[in-house]
Write an enzyme that holds these catalytic residues in place. Structure first.
Site, PDB file in Angstrom:
ATOM      1  N   LYS A   1      -2.446   6.718  -3.518  1.00  0.00           N
ATOM      2  CA  LYS A   1      -1.767   8.021  -3.565  1.00  0.00           C
ATOM      3  C   LYS A   1      -1.117   8.235  -4.928  1.00  0.00           C
ATOM      4  CE  LYS A   1       0.882   7.036  -0.031  1.00  0.00           C
ATOM      5  NZ  LYS A   1       0.322   5.717   0.280  1.00  0.00           N
ATOM      6  N   THR A   2      -0.389   7.219  -5.379  1.00  0.00           N
ATOM      7  CA  THR A   2       0.283   7.360  -6.667  1.00  0.00           C
ATOM      8  C   THR A   2      -0.754   7.511  -7.787  1.00  0.00           C
ATOM      9  OG1 THR A   2       2.117   6.082  -5.774  1.00  0.00           O
ATOM     10  CG2 THR A   2       2.033   6.306  -8.157  1.00  0.00           C
TER      11      THR A   2
ATOM     12  N   ASP B   1       5.834  12.485  -5.307  1.00  0.00           N
ATOM     13  CA  ASP B   1       5.378  11.226  -4.700  1.00  0.00           C
ATOM     14  C   ASP B   1       6.377  10.810  -3.622  1.00  0.00           C
ATOM     15  OD1 ASP B   1       3.839   9.011  -4.225  1.00  0.00           O
ATOM     16  OD2 ASP B   1       4.225   8.020  -6.136  1.00  0.00           O
ATOM     17  N   GLU B   2       5.955   9.987  -2.689  1.00  0.00           N
ATOM     18  CA  GLU B   2       6.825   9.472  -1.613  1.00  0.00           C
ATOM     19  C   GLU B   2       7.524  10.634  -0.884  1.00  0.00           C
ATOM     20  OE1 GLU B   2       7.013   6.194  -0.929  1.00  0.00           O
ATOM     21  OE2 GLU B   2       6.465   5.163  -2.782  1.00  0.00           O
TER      22      GLU B   2
ATOM     23  N   GLN C   1       5.593   5.166   6.146  1.00  0.00           N
ATOM     24  CA  GLN C   1       6.488   4.481   5.219  1.00  0.00           C
ATOM     25  C   GLN C   1       7.802   5.224   5.025  1.00  0.00           C
ATOM     26  OE1 GLN C   1       4.665   2.489   1.699  1.00  0.00           O
ATOM     27  NE2 GLN C   1       2.839   3.563   2.344  1.00  0.00           N
TER      28      GLN C   1
ATOM     29  N   ARG D   1       2.916  -4.644   1.051  1.00  0.00           N
ATOM     30  CA  ARG D   1       3.147  -4.897  -0.377  1.00  0.00           C
ATOM     31  C   ARG D   1       2.269  -6.031  -0.871  1.00  0.00           C
ATOM     32  NH1 ARG D   1       4.046  -0.561  -1.436  1.00  0.00           N
ATOM     33  NH2 ARG D   1       3.483  -0.286   0.737  1.00  0.00           N
TER      34      ARG D   1
END
Ligand code: ATP
Ligand code: MG
Length: 732
Positions: free
Chosen positions: A33-34, A221-222, A252, A609
């Site tokens: 995504k980033t 983002d996020e 998340q 992660r």
């Protein structure tokens, strides 16, 4: 050279090349995504969109820097132009620009959590709530949450008046007093940065239209962790061109306690009916086993958009789940695994240890230190929160903003100037009674009754010192200004003298030296871009730093941090620790279902992660704030369908005691290590059936033969210890 999009899969490409209009990229962890945001910006620039008219909002300053760096790689010369910021840094930039429209002074101070607490405490005292000042942190968070929801003090009071809960009415009164003090000090807290920007855009048509016109593209983002204020801000800014791209993962969302609202991402398509939606399912980060475990955990959440990730990667090590007798053994076990990894050619910087609460870091620190491994803790006591550093920054704040009474009262008597507590109280009372700032009370010291003549003289000296500094720092760089403050305030000389009596003073001098180095480094970086950094700019930079920002991924050290801070990051080797009921999930049995789901998302963040190796640990007993608790393994371990290796088998299989980290003796009264009981066929982790309680899993075993007891967690959540001899329990 044209932008090469071969580093994107077809779905990612669709996101990166989407022409305009609202775009939602909703996808699981590690799906790129980033990366899509970064490439999308590069692509827009290539298409001719001026870089400076693109706004990219990230969750941390570090992520913003990283984004600029990647854009620079893809489009040389453009990285620095893009507005890549956190929400707070963006708002700060806008507010400095338009401070007059809001009646703010240019050098408004940004208050941190400790300043907020101080101001709330003062407000409580003013309202006669002295006895309750231990609740100040709670009121700080109530006020912060209200601001996240765009409720200013007046709106909150209206809302509170309608509430049954009287503590809200108390909070409303504190909020009003607190806000008054904040405004008198020419200061903004973090919530204000967002709230005031929203107010500015709402009430000032020309400013609103200017930014709506100016930003041709907006990318966030996020997005799953945005709060209401950030949501409104985003929507407002994108209202004209409607080129808004938000990226996130509902699985998340882990900041609801800080006001984040998961609905923002889930309802994006309702807000923007013509939104193009891109979903990404290929994960590029983790091995299939890690992804599988993450999936098995997160699928237990009811409120989520179902999705399943896949990867082309194959093989990989199995996930190791380990039970340890206590937190010290947990730490030394991890150190032994680290040693093992290093001997296989891994490096310290590839390794990260995550925990649920900051208090858990201590045992890891001790074990790593004993073993001689470098480590760094992210988000522990921040450098800028140290006493001497904060003192200096408060000098700088007062020099720039005389109204900042909180900072002024802090430096008033450091170094000691003989202006004692009583004198300060008299000055403050006079200021309060006359509606003055502390600084103005200083200026009127002659009118204040009960001040000794020596106190008056010292106040005059302090006023002269600060005025001199104020006049002096104008033309100086930030580093020069701080050096001048250090010298003229007598702070440095005072600390030097202190080294003779105070064993900590030398360390404080070192820290100040480090601060000066940091300022110079920051100035040098700016110089390369042709900018100069003055004191105000530097203070702002410091105030906006978040915990993660200082993290240097290339430093050869193991990284320790809470799972919250790990969001968006990745490491080849991850230790996810303290997976125990009550700790992770925190609160466990007492939590509301939404809270448990958030804990599960947090666990999902932790697992995802890991790129190659994942270790999950839990301790049978743990000392928390001096008390020893016996903990059951976290339900998340069971959900992941991973079997824990019991402490006993670990002990048998353990290599020779680790030379540099001797195993501590188990404290007396330790529960017997669980041993497989062959006679009954029950094993740790096996599935069992009970005629009344239904299906469950054996979590713990103790005793043997006739006295064999098993602790079973039944699928309905009930945990029961049963004497096998009498219990109608059978293997499922
Ligand atoms: P998170 O949900 O944790 O924020 P994310 O969806 O933002 O993750 P990224 O951090 O962008 O994912 O990417 C995860 C990893 O996968 C990174 O190491 C990234 O470089 C890599 N990656 C992403 N897309 C691709 C691709 N198409 N080809 C190769 N590697 C990729
Ligand atoms: Mg990401």
């Amino acid at each position: 050279m044209p932008l090469n999009l071969d580093h994107l899969n077809p779905e990612q490409k669709a996101g990166a090349t989407h022409l305009g209009g609202p775009l939602l990229v909703l996808a699981g962890a590690g799906t790129g995504k980033t990366r899509v945001i970064t490439y999308r910006i590069a692509k827009l620039i290539e298409e001719g969109v001026p870089a400076e008219r693109i706004l990219a909002v990230t969750f941390t300053n570090k992520a913003a820097d990283e984004m600029r760096r990647r854009i620079e790689e893809l489009c040389p010369g453009k990285g620095a132009l893009v507005w890549a910021h956190t929400f707070h840094a963006f708002c700060c930039r806008v507010l400095r620009q338009h401070h007059e429209a809001l009646g703010l002074q240019k050098h408004f101070t940004i208050y941190d959590a400790s300043d907020q607490k101080k101001l709330v405490t003062e407000s409580m005292k003013e309202l006669g709530l002295e006895e309750q000042t231990n609740k100040a942190p709670m009121y700080v968070s109530i006020i912060s949450r209200a601001k996240d929801d765009l409720l200013d003090a007046q709106s909150y009071a209206i809302y509170a008046a309608a509430a049954v809960d009287s503590s809200r009415q108390v909070a409303a009164r504190i909020y009003v007093a607190y806000q008054r003090k904040l405004e008198a000090a020419g200061a903004l807290d973090f919530g204000d940065l967002l709230l005031k920007t929203c107010v500015l855009l709402k009430e000032n048509q020309s400013v609103r239209e200017y930014y709506q016109e100016y930003f041709l593209h907006l990318l966030v983002d996020e997005y799953q962790d945005t709060n209401h204020a950030q949501y409104v801000l985003t929507k407002t800014l994108a209202a004209k061109h409607r080129n808004i791209c938000v990226v996130g993962d509902d699985d998340q969302s882990v900041y609801s306690w800080r006001g984040a609202n998961i609905r923002n991402i889930l309802e994006f398509e309702r807000d923007f009916k013509d939104a193009k939606v891109v979903t990404l399912e290929q994960n590029y980060r983790s091995t299939p086993l890690i992804l599988e475990a993450a999936h098995k955990v997160i699928r237990n959440n009811k409120s989520r958009k179902p999705k399943k990730l896949w990867t082309q990667k194959q093989g990989g090590d199995s996930i190791r789940v380990q039970e340890l007798p206590n937190e010290m053994e947990e730490a030394s076990w991890i150190v032994r695994r680290i040693e093992e990894q290093l001997s296989k050619g891994r490096s310290l910087k590839e390794i990260s240890i995550f925990y649920r609460t900051n208090a858990q870091s201590r045992s890891f620190e001790e074990a790593l230190r004993r073993a001689g491994y470098a480590y760094r803790i992210v988000g522990a006591m921040r450098f800028y929160e140290r006493k001497e550093i904060k003192d200096l920054l408060c000098y700088a704040r007062v020099v720039l903003n005389a109204a900042d009474s909180t900072s002024l009262s802090r430096i008033l008597n450091v170094p000691p100037r003989g202006i004692g507590k009583t004198s300060l109280e008299r000055l403050e009372n006079y200021a309060a009674a006359n509606g003055l700032t502390l600084w103005n009370a200083f200026l009127e010291q002659e009118k204040i009754p009960n001040l000794t003549s020596s106190c008056r003289a010292r106040v005059r000296e302090l006023v002269a010192l600060l005025e001199k500094l104020r006049a002096g720092v104008g033309g100086l760089s930030a580093g020069g200004a701080i050096a001048r403050i250090l010298e003229e305030s007598g702070y440095w000389t005072w600390l030097e003298n202190e080294t003779e009596t105070d064993p900590e003073a030398a360390g404080r001098l070192d820290n100040i030296q480090e601060l000066l180095n940091a300022v110079r480094e920051y100035e040098d970086k700016a110089k390369q871009k042709g900018q100069t950094i003055d004191l105000g700019t530097y203070l702002e930079e410091v105030s906006l730093q978040s915990d993660i920002d200082g993290l240097d991924p290339n430093q050869p050290a193991v990284t320790l941090m809470t799972v919250h801070l790990a969001k968006g990051l990745e490491y080849p080797i991850v230790f996810l620790t303290g997976l125990e009921e009550g700790l992770f999930p925190i609160g466990a049995g007492n939590s509301a279902p939404e809270e448990l789901e958030e804990e599960r998302r947090l666990c999902y963040v932790g697992i995802t992660r890991a790129r190659e190796m994942l270790y999950m640990t839990h301790a049978a007993t743990r000392r928390i704030f001096g008390q020893v608790y016996a903990n059951l393994p976290s339900r998340f371990i069971l959900e992941a369908q991973l079997l824990s290796q019991a402490a006993s088998s670990q002990a048998a299989a353990a290599p020779a005691p680790y030379s540099r980290a001797p195993r501590p003796e188990a404290p007396a009264g330790f529960r017997a290590p669980a041993a497989p009981a062959k006679s009954t066929g029950f094993k740790l982790g096996c599935r069992v059936r009970h005629p009344s309680f239904g299906l469950g899993q054996v979590m713990e075993m103790s005793g043997s033969g006739e006295a064999l007891k098993v602790t079973v967690r039944f699928d309905d959540g009930r945990v029961t210890k049963l004497l096998v001899r009498y219990a109608p329990l059978e293997r499922a």
